[in-house]
Write a protein that holds these residues in place. Structure first.
Motif, short mmCIF file in Angstrom:
data_model
loop_
_atom_site.label_atom_id
_atom_site.label_comp_id
_atom_site.label_asym_id
_atom_site.label_seq_id
_atom_site.Cartn_x
_atom_site.Cartn_y
_atom_site.Cartn_z
N SER A 282 0.74 -1.09 -0.02
CA SER A 282 0.08 0.15 0.18
C SER A 282 0.88 1.28 -0.14
O SER A 282 2.14 1.19 0.56
N PHE B 207 3.17 4.24 0.12
CA PHE B 207 4.60 4.73 -0.30
C PHE B 207 5.15 3.31 -0.55
O PHE B 207 6.03 3.35 -1.49
N THR C 261 -2.13 -7.10 5.51
CA THR C 261 -3.34 -7.50 5.21
C THR C 261 -3.60 -7.42 3.81
O THR C 261 -4.41 -8.06 3.06
N THR C 262 -3.19 -6.42 3.18
CA THR C 262 -3.36 -6.08 1.77
C THR C 262 -2.55 -6.78 0.78
O THR C 262 -1.25 -6.49 0.94
N ASN D 220 3.80 -9.39 9.94
CA ASN D 220 3.12 -8.91 10.67
C ASN D 220 4.29 -8.19 11.69
O ASN D 220 4.60 -9.11 12.42
N THR E 278 -2.25 8.83 0.09
CA THR E 278 -2.10 7.24 0.22
C THR E 278 -3.29 6.91 0.72
O THR E 278 -3.97 7.58 1.32
N1 LIG Z 1 0.57 9.40 3.86
C1 LIG Z 1 0.92 10.44 4.31
O1 LIG Z 1 0.28 11.51 4.46
C2 LIG Z 1 2.23 10.41 5.51
C3 LIG Z 1 2.49 11.55 5.86
C4 LIG Z 1 3.56 11.37 6.74
C5 LIG Z 1 4.09 10.39 7.28
N2 LIG Z 1 3.62 9.03 6.60
C6 LIG Z 1 4.32 7.77 6.98
O2 LIG Z 1 4.77 7.08 5.87
C7 LIG Z 1 4.67 5.72 5.99
C8 LIG Z 1 4.04 5.16 4.79
O3 LIG Z 1 2.44 5.51 4.95
P1 LIG Z 1 1.54 5.40 3.75
O4 LIG Z 1 0.93 6.68 3.68
O5 LIG Z 1 2.24 4.75 2.66
O6 LIG Z 1 0.54 4.44 4.38
P2 LIG Z 1 -0.48 3.01 4.07
O7 LIG Z 1 -0.96 3.10 2.69
O8 LIG Z 1 -1.40 2.83 5.01
O9 LIG Z 1 0.73 1.85 4.01
C9 LIG Z 1 1.25 1.55 5.45
C10 LIG Z 1 1.65 0.19 5.36
O10 LIG Z 1 1.87 -0.54 6.64
C11 LIG Z 1 1.55 -1.67 6.70
N3 LIG Z 1 1.33 -2.08 7.95
C12 LIG Z 1 0.37 -1.69 8.99
N4 LIG Z 1 0.63 -2.46 10.05
C13 LIG Z 1 1.23 -3.51 9.93
C14 LIG Z 1 1.99 -4.42 10.51
N5 LIG Z 1 1.56 -4.74 11.79
N6 LIG Z 1 2.80 -5.25 9.93
C15 LIG Z 1 3.25 -5.08 8.91
N7 LIG Z 1 2.89 -4.01 8.11
C16 LIG Z 1 1.97 -3.29 8.38
C17 LIG Z 1 0.30 -1.82 5.85
O11 LIG Z 1 -0.21 -3.10 5.45
P3 LIG Z 1 -1.72 -3.44 5.31
O12 LIG Z 1 -2.30 -2.39 4.75
O13 LIG Z 1 -1.75 -4.73 4.63
O14 LIG Z 1 -2.22 -3.48 6.84
C18 LIG Z 1 0.54 -0.70 4.63
O15 LIG Z 1 1.33 -1.64 3.55
C19 LIG Z 1 4.24 5.47 7.47
O16 LIG Z 1 5.13 5.55 8.23
C20 LIG Z 1 3.45 6.94 7.76
O17 LIG Z 1 3.48 7.18 9.13
C21 LIG Z 1 2.62 9.33 5.72
#
Ligand SMILES: NC(=O)c1ccc[n+]([C@@H]2O[C@H](COP(=O)([O-])OP(=O)(O)OC[C@H]3O[C@@H](n4cnc5c(N)ncnc54)[C@H](OP(=O)(O)O)[C@@H]3O)[C@@H](O)[C@H]2O)c1
Length: 228
Positions: free
Chosen positions: A11, A13, A33-34, A47, A166
């Motif tokens: 999912s 980034f 999960t995705t 996980n 995202t």
């Molecule tokens: N998007 C933004 O605006 C933003 C801003 C600042 C910082 N960030 C940071 O950027 C990073 C990536 O975020 P994103 O926006 O790409 O979010 P995202 O699309 O929700 O991706 C997060 C990923 O983490 C995985 N994940 C969650 N729980 C998990 C677990 N227990 N074990 C293994 N994997 C797990 C999810 O897998 P599942 O979906 O399969 O559970 C998903 O692949 C994060 O650290 C976030 O805090 C994002």
């Protein structure tokens, strides 16, 4: 061809980074999960909250990206110690466990590089961000410390994105009006994209970034530094 491991490749980034790297490199991607909707060199379910992480890794690992996380927003008075602990386990302990497991393979590479994800809220104060700010600041500290401990062999950096499109941010961006409002708050008048993150990540993993370590690079259209 380098070997890269992307944690959270299903999912946001992580997915964009894994797909981008896959055009020139071998990519080991994990999902939670995705399910992955593309075919990396190697895929496995992981996980990071499991006590013992079972992960298959290549013999030599040239780079690791930890793109797991959350944006647990809420008032401080409503955030329980358990909420803090849960998020710490995901964002910080999860990264520590993955890194400890991957270190031997990283040490076998000529130019190993690790990229983690902080947030604009790792340094800048925002209301209702106490949980996420606490753990992103911890992650930034971890990156600096590991960069020092493993220099000159392994580079460690993090990317600190501002609000980006995202699945994680979908709640904040689920209508054109909300998107436009958020974009107008940013100095560059837009929100971030997965492409912004994958471009910077690819650079940080590459030889071209071989003199960059211990840094937290803001990827936020200037939000964290410009007073406009
Ligand atoms: N998007 C933004 O605006 C933003 C801003 C600042 C910082 N960030 C940071 O950027 C990073 C990536 O975020 P994103 O926006 O790409 O979010 P995202 O699309 O929700 O991706 C997060 C990923 O983490 C995985 N994940 C969650 N729980 C998990 C677990 N227990 N074990 C293994 N994997 C797990 C999810 O897998 P599942 O979906 O399969 O559970 C998903 O692949 C994060 O650290 C976030 O805090 C994002």
């Amino acid at each position: 061809m380098a070997n890269y491991l992307v944690i959270g490749g299903g999912s946001g980034f992580g997915k964009a980074i894994a797909k981008d790297l896959l055009s020139n490199h071998n990519v080991w991607a994990t999902y939670h999960t995705t399910q992955l909707d593309f075919t990396p060199t190697h895929m496995q379910r992981l996980n990071v909250l499991d006590e013992e992480l079972t992960m298959e890794l290549p013999q030599v690992l040239d780079g690791l990206v930890y793109a797991v996380g959350n944006i647990p927003l809420g008032g401080f008075h409503r955030s329980s110690p358990e909420d803090f602990l849960k998020d710490y386990s995901l964002q910080v302990l999860g990264a520590i466990k993955v890194l400890q497991r991957a270190l031997p393979a990283l040490k076998r590479s000529e130019n190993p590089s690790v990229v983690l994800f902080s947030s604009v809220a790792g340094k800048k104060g925002y209301g209702f961000h106490s949980v996420v700010s606490t753990h992103k600041a911890a992650l930034e500290g971890l990156v600096r410390s590991l960069a020092a401990e493993f220099a000159p062999r392994i580079r460690f950096n993090c990317i600190a994105p501002g609000l980006s499109e995202t699945p994680l941010a979908s709640r904040l961006l689920d209508s054109p009006e909300k998107k436009e409002k958020m974009a107008q708050r940013n100095p560059m008048k837009r929100i971030g994209s997965s492409k912004d993150a994958s471009s910077l990540c690819r650079f940080l993993l590459s030889e071209e970034a071989s003199w960059i370590t211990g840094q937290c690079i803001a990827l936020d259209g200037g939000e964290s530094t410009l007073g406009i």
